[in-house]
Design a protein around this motif. Structure first.
Motif, mmCIF file in Angstrom:
data_model
loop_
_atom_site.group_PDB
_atom_site.id
_atom_site.type_symbol
_atom_site.label_atom_id
_atom_site.label_comp_id
_atom_site.label_asym_id
_atom_site.label_seq_id
_atom_site.Cartn_x
_atom_site.Cartn_y
_atom_site.Cartn_z
ATOM 1 N N LEU A 23 -31.272 13.222 118.802
ATOM 2 C CA LEU A 23 -30.195 12.524 117.446
ATOM 3 C C LEU A 23 -30.366 11.051 117.606
ATOM 4 N N ARG A 24 -29.885 10.498 116.660
ATOM 5 C CA ARG A 24 -30.016 8.845 116.514
ATOM 6 C C ARG A 24 -28.798 8.278 117.338
ATOM 7 N N SER A 25 -29.115 7.809 118.378
ATOM 8 C CA SER A 25 -27.808 7.346 119.386
ATOM 9 C C SER A 25 -27.549 5.773 118.752
ATOM 10 N N SER A 27 -26.192 5.092 115.775
ATOM 11 C CA SER A 27 -26.036 4.899 114.507
ATOM 12 C C SER A 27 -24.796 4.715 113.741
ATOM 13 N N SER A 164 -31.307 11.523 107.814
ATOM 14 C CA SER A 164 -30.806 10.861 109.134
ATOM 15 C C SER A 164 -28.999 11.050 108.708
ATOM 16 N N TYR A 234 -19.521 13.585 116.617
ATOM 17 C CA TYR A 234 -20.687 12.493 116.394
ATOM 18 C C TYR A 234 -20.687 11.572 117.530
ATOM 19 N N GLU A 237 -23.976 9.934 118.468
ATOM 20 C CA GLU A 237 -24.698 9.069 117.474
ATOM 21 C C GLU A 237 -23.800 7.877 117.267
ATOM 22 N N ARG A 325 -24.168 20.006 114.132
ATOM 23 C CA ARG A 325 -24.357 19.243 115.579
ATOM 24 C C ARG A 325 -23.548 20.052 116.434
#
Length: 494
Positions: A23-25, A27, A164, A234, A237, A325
């Motif tokens: 996952l895009r940390s 973001s 994304s 979340y 991210e 998620r």
């Protein structure tokens, strides 16, 4: 070793090269996460579609019901967000309840979460088809069948979840500004023109608040906040999650509570304290459209029709991302198949979980269509209702888990955050669940038998989770022992 309030960073928060794809940390900021939560609540749909019924049943004191629900959930958020600084797992409710009440209850909560979030999303595809049908009929006089719209919506939302997370945040930001903007435009028109009989604060007087219908208003109000707790999903991210997640939670709850109350109050002023109940009874579905036509113009009512459809789409995308998620966290733990834990190498999205969720949604939608079900009265209400009840039950379990969790280790958090607030919120949430259950017919319009079946889904799913936990304990003890585990060095993991 005593806790300091800032446990060491977990592997989920780090970004080692070996973890790719992941996952895009970093973001999402506070506003981005709040957009996901508020969009899931679908403010325009709640106001135009449900608030008139709250006014009809509860009278002009209806705005206070939304304030009371917001206050209750803000109290819940105190313990919830305090615990978020210690529990780094992305499983949200499941992880919190596991850490506080043990793996068996935690797995029961995990199944409830899957049913709850999926129910809240999949049922809304019926609303998407119904709302689009009504909008096309109102604006163009065409009869658009609901099923193709719902199936197209599944593909659109599936694609949004495949992309994304920052793509989703930007899209939801635009859609949320549009749907709240039309409500603000209505409110401005009413305020500028002084309402039907001059502006009045009678809605907030005790004599109009403490009436028999307030119980029904509170039931609707609590349902209007469903999904606000998904902020913690979340955290992997989020930028600086220990600050971002609590801020987003309070921002979402505060905004929804105040915004709902304000908009309902302005709708009452649009018709006048003495006339609004009759207006709501005469045309419940058209109350907000009539008000905006009078105070802004017919063109604004047309725009509102369109924005209700986009409001539903925003809600679907927000829930879809949350479900993905949740499924990712549970598959990483071994509760769900490991294949669901795959993350897209370019988009950083849990795309396999997203595909699975889209397929499940399509199966349910097609099954209801094959049975000749109504997309609103049956697909939406029959699937949404158990979902709403499941999430309320999870909030109650999470509130109870907080003081149990903080008893297990030394920490520097105050008793107000770790005991008083969560216990108080547990009592208030118990009251909310009773209110919803006793007014379930207002949500579904169904028979007592149907409502009983819908309500029984929640305890049955929870018991199935307990059975799954017993099976894991016997057959896969390593998975059972490692559920919702914390990183080494975190005192809360002891």
């Amino acid at each position: 070793m005593p806790a300091t309030g800032s446990p060491p960073q977990s592997p989920a928060d780090a970004s080692p090269a070996s973890a790719a794809p992941a996952l895009r940390s970093g973001s999402l900021g506070t506003a981005d996460i709040a957009f996901f939560v508020v969009s899931a609540a679908a403010p325009l749909t709640v106001m135009a579609g449900v608030a008139p019924l709250a006014i009809l049943l509860g009278g002009i004191g209806a705005p206070v019901g939304y304030l009371l629900a917001g206050i209750t959930l803000a109290v819940f958020a105190v313990g919830f967000t305090t615990m978020s600084r210690y529990v780094r797992n992305g499983g949200a409710f499941y992880a919190y309840i596991t850490r506080g009440m043990g793996p068996a209850v935690g797995i029961g909560a995990a199944l409830l979460a899957l049913v709850g979030y999926n129910g809240m999303e999949i049922g809304v595809y019926g609303l998407l088809g119904s709302a689009t049908h009504d909008t096309a009929g109102s604006l163009f006089g065409t009869d658009v069948p609901w099923l193709p719209v719902s199936l197209a919506g599944l593909l659109v939302i599936g694609y949004g979840g495949y992309r994304s997370i920052d793509f989703g945040a930007k899209l939801l930001g635009v859609l949320l500004v549009a749907e709240t903007g039309i409500l603000v435009l209505l409110a401005a028109g009413v305020l500028i023109k002084g309402g039907a009989d001059g502006l009045s604060l009678a809605s907030f007087t005790p004599g109009n608040v403490f009436v028999p219908g307030t119980a029904a208003v509170l039931a609707f109000a609590f349902a209007a906040f469903t999904g606000f707790e998904s902020t913690v999903i979340y955290r992997r991210e989020a930028r600086d999650p220990e600050r971002t997640v609590p801020r987003a939670t309070y921002l979402a709850v505060g905004f929804l509570g105040l915004f709902y109350a304000f908009i309902v109050w302005t709708a009452i002023q649009a018709f006048g304290d003495d006339k609004v109940i009759a207006a709501a009874g005469g045309d419940t579905a058209g109350l907000f459209f009539s008000a905006i036509t009078t105070y802004v113009g017919a063109w604004a009512a047309d725009v509102m029709h369109v924005l209700i459809v986009t409001s539903v789409l925003a809600s679907l995308l927000a829930f879809h991302n949350a479900i993905n998620r949740y499924a990712l966290a549970l598959s990483e733990e071994g509760v769900l198949p490991r294949a669901l834990a795959r993350v897209h190498p370019r988009h950083g999205s849990p795309y396999v979980a997203g595909i699975a969720q889209t397929v499940l949604g399509a199966v349910v939608v097609l099954a209801f269509a094959a049975a000749g079900a109504d997309p609103y009265a049956q697909l939406l209400l029959y699937v949404n209702t158990p979902g709403m009840l499941a999430l309320l039950a999870l909030q109650l379990l999470a509130a109870l888990a907080v003081p149990l969790y903080f008893r297990r280790f030394t920490h520097r958090e105050g008793v107000l955050r770790t005991v008083v607030a969560p216990v108080t919120s547990a009592l208030l949430l118990s009251t909310a669940i009773v209110l919803v259950l006793t007014h379930l017919d207002l949500f579904t319009g169904a028979t007592t038998t149907v409502n009983t079946v819908l309500a029984v889904v929640v305890p049955v799913v929870f018991l199935a989770g307990l059975a799954l936990a017993a099976w894991l304990r016997r057959r896969r003890p390593e998975v059972y022992a490692g559920l919702a585990a914390e990183p080494e060095g975190n005192p809360a993991a002891a």
